[in-house]
Design an enzyme around this catalytic site. Structure first.
Site, mmCIF file in Angstrom:
data_model
loop_
_atom_site.group_PDB
_atom_site.id
_atom_site.type_symbol
_atom_site.label_atom_id
_atom_site.label_comp_id
_atom_site.label_asym_id
_atom_site.label_seq_id
_atom_site.Cartn_x
_atom_site.Cartn_y
_atom_site.Cartn_z
ATOM 1 N N ARG A 148 -9.222 -1.893 -6.732
ATOM 2 C CA ARG A 148 -7.566 -2.034 -6.629
ATOM 3 C C ARG A 148 -7.311 -2.965 -7.620
ATOM 4 O O ARG A 148 -8.036 -4.060 -7.568
ATOM 5 C CB ARG A 148 -7.395 -2.147 -5.100
ATOM 6 C CG ARG A 148 -5.743 -1.920 -5.248
ATOM 7 C CD ARG A 148 -5.265 -2.522 -3.689
ATOM 8 N NE ARG A 148 -5.053 -3.908 -3.744
ATOM 9 C CZ ARG A 148 -4.377 -4.476 -2.820
ATOM 10 N NH1 ARG A 148 -4.129 -3.950 -1.622
ATOM 11 N NH2 ARG A 148 -4.303 -5.894 -2.875
ATOM 12 N N TYR A 160 3.106 -8.309 -4.872
ATOM 13 C CA TYR A 160 2.238 -8.184 -3.806
ATOM 14 C C TYR A 160 0.808 -8.065 -4.424
ATOM 15 O O TYR A 160 0.663 -7.679 -5.240
ATOM 16 C CB TYR A 160 2.359 -6.832 -3.114
ATOM 17 C CG TYR A 160 1.286 -6.337 -2.136
ATOM 18 C CD1 TYR A 160 1.213 -7.146 -1.092
ATOM 19 C CD2 TYR A 160 0.543 -5.490 -2.654
ATOM 20 C CE1 TYR A 160 0.187 -6.617 -0.162
ATOM 21 C CE2 TYR A 160 -0.577 -5.215 -1.877
ATOM 22 C CZ TYR A 160 -0.774 -5.804 -0.505
ATOM 23 O OH TYR A 160 -1.800 -5.615 0.202
ATOM 24 N N ASP A 210 -1.842 -0.544 -5.078
ATOM 25 C CA ASP A 210 -1.107 -0.489 -3.796
ATOM 26 C C ASP A 210 0.491 -0.526 -4.504
ATOM 27 O O ASP A 210 0.842 -1.747 -4.711
ATOM 28 C CB ASP A 210 -1.594 -1.512 -3.002
ATOM 29 C CG ASP A 210 -1.049 -1.381 -1.714
ATOM 30 O OD1 ASP A 210 0.048 -0.871 -1.413
ATOM 31 O OD2 ASP A 210 -1.299 -2.362 -0.681
ATOM 32 N N HIS A 212 2.853 -0.813 -1.984
ATOM 33 C CA HIS A 212 3.015 -1.703 -0.866
ATOM 34 C C HIS A 212 4.433 -1.434 -0.330
ATOM 35 O O HIS A 212 5.273 -2.259 -0.055
ATOM 36 C CB HIS A 212 2.869 -3.188 -0.977
ATOM 37 C CG HIS A 212 2.406 -3.845 0.256
ATOM 38 N ND1 HIS A 212 3.301 -4.809 1.161
ATOM 39 C CD2 HIS A 212 1.160 -3.508 0.893
ATOM 40 C CE1 HIS A 212 2.395 -5.117 2.012
ATOM 41 N NE2 HIS A 212 1.154 -4.534 1.745
ATOM 42 N N GLU A 236 -1.181 3.662 -3.170
ATOM 43 C CA GLU A 236 -1.128 3.505 -1.847
ATOM 44 C C GLU A 236 0.325 3.013 -1.606
ATOM 45 O O GLU A 236 1.100 2.227 -2.128
ATOM 46 C CB GLU A 236 -1.960 2.393 -1.366
ATOM 47 C CG GLU A 236 -2.062 1.952 -0.110
ATOM 48 C CD GLU A 236 -2.933 0.527 0.242
ATOM 49 O OE1 GLU A 236 -2.758 0.086 1.218
ATOM 50 O OE2 GLU A 236 -3.758 0.321 -0.625
ATOM 51 N N GLU A 262 -1.481 2.561 6.797
ATOM 52 C CA GLU A 262 -2.054 1.311 7.592
ATOM 53 C C GLU A 262 -1.287 0.717 8.710
ATOM 54 O O GLU A 262 -1.608 -0.083 9.558
ATOM 55 C CB GLU A 262 -2.573 0.370 6.683
ATOM 56 C CG GLU A 262 -1.309 -0.133 5.727
ATOM 57 C CD GLU A 262 -1.705 -1.225 4.687
ATOM 58 O OE1 GLU A 262 -1.061 -2.435 4.814
ATOM 59 O OE2 GLU A 262 -2.609 -0.948 3.923
ATOM 60 N N ARG A 283 -4.721 6.156 6.073
ATOM 61 C CA ARG A 283 -5.211 4.666 6.215
ATOM 62 C C ARG A 283 -5.231 4.233 7.382
ATOM 63 O O ARG A 283 -5.080 2.907 7.709
ATOM 64 C CB ARG A 283 -4.549 4.010 4.841
ATOM 65 C CG ARG A 283 -4.985 4.326 3.737
ATOM 66 C CD ARG A 283 -4.556 3.653 2.645
ATOM 67 N NE ARG A 283 -4.403 2.142 2.797
ATOM 68 C CZ ARG A 283 -5.206 1.216 3.033
ATOM 69 N NH1 ARG A 283 -6.451 1.592 2.743
ATOM 70 N NH2 ARG A 283 -4.818 -0.142 3.262
ATOM 71 N N GLU A 339 -11.769 0.504 2.332
ATOM 72 C CA GLU A 339 -11.178 -0.886 1.960
ATOM 73 C C GLU A 339 -11.969 -2.032 2.553
ATOM 74 O O GLU A 339 -12.383 -1.743 3.801
ATOM 75 C CB GLU A 339 -9.626 -1.024 2.304
ATOM 76 C CG GLU A 339 -9.346 -2.432 1.609
ATOM 77 C CD GLU A 339 -7.784 -2.764 2.079
ATOM 78 O OE1 GLU A 339 -7.130 -3.607 1.299
ATOM 79 O OE2 GLU A 339 -7.170 -2.193 3.010
ATOM 80 N N TRP A 402 8.575 -5.462 2.518
ATOM 81 C CA TRP A 402 7.383 -6.279 2.050
ATOM 82 C C TRP A 402 6.071 -5.326 2.023
ATOM 83 O O TRP A 402 5.383 -5.297 1.197
ATOM 84 C CB TRP A 402 7.339 -7.354 2.702
ATOM 85 C CG TRP A 402 6.028 -8.197 2.138
ATOM 86 C CD1 TRP A 402 6.464 -8.989 1.102
ATOM 87 C CD2 TRP A 402 4.805 -8.241 2.677
ATOM 88 N NE1 TRP A 402 5.284 -9.525 0.902
ATOM 89 C CE2 TRP A 402 4.156 -9.199 1.597
ATOM 90 C CE3 TRP A 402 3.871 -7.673 3.430
ATOM 91 C CZ2 TRP A 402 2.834 -9.467 1.683
ATOM 92 C CZ3 TRP A 402 2.749 -8.061 3.695
ATOM 93 C CH2 TRP A 402 2.003 -8.842 2.718
#
Length: 402
Positions: A148, A160, A210, A212, A236, A262, A283, A339, A402
């Site tokens: 990543r 991030y 990512d 995010h 992601e 996630e 995820r 991951e 975030w």
């Protein structure tokens, strides 16, 4: 007949904060479960101690499915990260016990191997493109087949995913660190460093990125279209996943694969994403999505729709969670990638054993159960420390995802 004799909750901060559930049966068999919810650890610890532990004593540890339904349906108030993390800890500990009683590693109880090893990716980052490229080179030299890539956006301090030490751990302050964010600057810069990675290292490995949750659906579509020549393994969390329907718009505009989930906690949270094939990788994790039992349900649903697995595996998942994830990863037919960020040395002093890394793949322990032990004495050297994840603010001062 064996019964649950006691259940204990441990909170310690070896490198970062973990909540661990230890269940002991009347036969002396011990099972471990991870109950860590980054930045809200004590809420789960209280949920366990005050509400679930009293329900466990005297129960049959072999009735894993019945226990899951009892804790989920019996509370009336369902779902959410605190509830599902607490249930996950119990469920995972019971799978650990079942494996030890059977004398088998957990993956054998899940149907045995579907693959020889579990492909993993780790996190390359840099304060600029040059530093990122050097970090990518380092991971490729270590044998990783998937990396990543994240780089700090010039003159924006809240990018991030930029590692400050050997491991990336954003929850590092007693109160939330407020960081600036500029979406346009990110959209202008991120494609350039992903292109630089491909230009220098080619296409002989998987490249991930990512976002995010930082973009609107249309912004995410624009980003996905821009990076199509980089042939990403996935982008992601392109947009906040609470609005599952938002992913339809992204799908209409780009062929860049999408991964999300996630921060989602149940099969209902990802149902539309999966059944309408709005994502390519789900995820969700063992610790935040109800344990091995419920995560297997999510993965089985995903398999019906050609969606593969790509479970979250940051440092805020304890080695117990990582071990459980790898046992499940090696067994399910629709595995995609896992991951893997590793853990700090202090963490490994408290948690012993677990999967092993070789040639860019994780391999589950062959020890009965999950294969992880918890050193309570070592944990006592690392008392709880409050740590919060950052908060992002746009340049105008308003709060951003975030």
């Amino acid at each position: 007949m064996s019964r649950i004799e006691r259940a204990e909750v441990f909170v310690a901060s070896p490198g970062r904060t973990f909540v661990t559930l230890r269940i002991t049966t009347s036969d002396g068999v011990v099972g471990l479960g991870d109950a860590t919810l980054n930045g809200r650890e004590l809420a789960v610890a209280s949920y366990l101690r005050d509400h679930l532990v009293p329900l466990l004593v005297g129960k049959d540890p072999a009735r894993i499915e019945d226990m899951w339904q009892y804790l989920y349906k019996g509370a009336y108030w369902r779902r959410g990260p605190v509830t599902m993390t607490a249930i996950a800890a119990v469920d995972t500990a019971l799978w650990d016990i079942k494996g030890k009683v059977a004398g088998l590693p957990v993956y054998q109880l899940l149907g045995g191997r579907s693959r020889d090893g579990v492909l993993v990716y780790s996190h390359a980052s840099g304060r600029d493109t040059a530093e990122l490229l050097d970090d990518v080179e380092r991971f490729l030299a270590l044998g990783y087949r998937a990396v990543r890539a994240q780089a700090a956006v010039p003159e924006v301090g809240g990018t991030y995913g930029i590692r400050k030490g050997t491991l990336y751990e954003p929850a590092a302050t007693a109160l939330p660190d407020e960081q600036p964010w500029d979406t346009e600057a990110y959209l202008n810069f991120a494609p350039t460093y992903l292109e630089a990675v491909r230009e220098r290292f080619g296409f002989g490995f998987h490249l991930l990125h990512d976002v995010h949750h930082r973009l609107t659906p249309l912004e995410a579509a624009r980003f996905g279209k821009a990076v199509e020549p980089c042939r990403l393994f996935w982008m992601e969390d392109p947009t906040p996943a609470e609005n599952q329907e938002a992913f339809r718009l992204i799908r209409q505009h780009t062929t860049t694969p999408i991964a999300t989930g996630e921060v989602l906690n149940s099969i209902w949270d990802v149902q539309t994403l999966i059944t309408e094939q709005l994502i390519d990788y789900v995820r969700t994790t063992v610790v935040h999505a109800g344990g091995v039992t419920h995560l297997r349900r999510i993965f089985d649903l995903a398999a019906l729709y050609g969606v593969r697995t790509g479970s979250h595996g940051a440092t805020d998942l304890s080695p117990v969670s990582m071990a459980a994830a790898v046992h499940l990863d090696v067994a399910v037919p629709n595995f995609g990638i896992q991951e893997y960020m590793g853990h700090a040395e202090e963490t490994l002093e408290v948690f012993r054993g677990g999967p092993t890394l070789a040639d860019g793949m994780l391999h589950p322990s062959e020890v009965p159960g999950l294969g992880v032990e918890y050193d309570e004495k070592a944990a006592e050297r690392f008392p709880y420390q409050a740590r919060y994840l950052p908060v992002a603010r746009r340049l105008d001062g308003s709060v951003h995802d975030w």
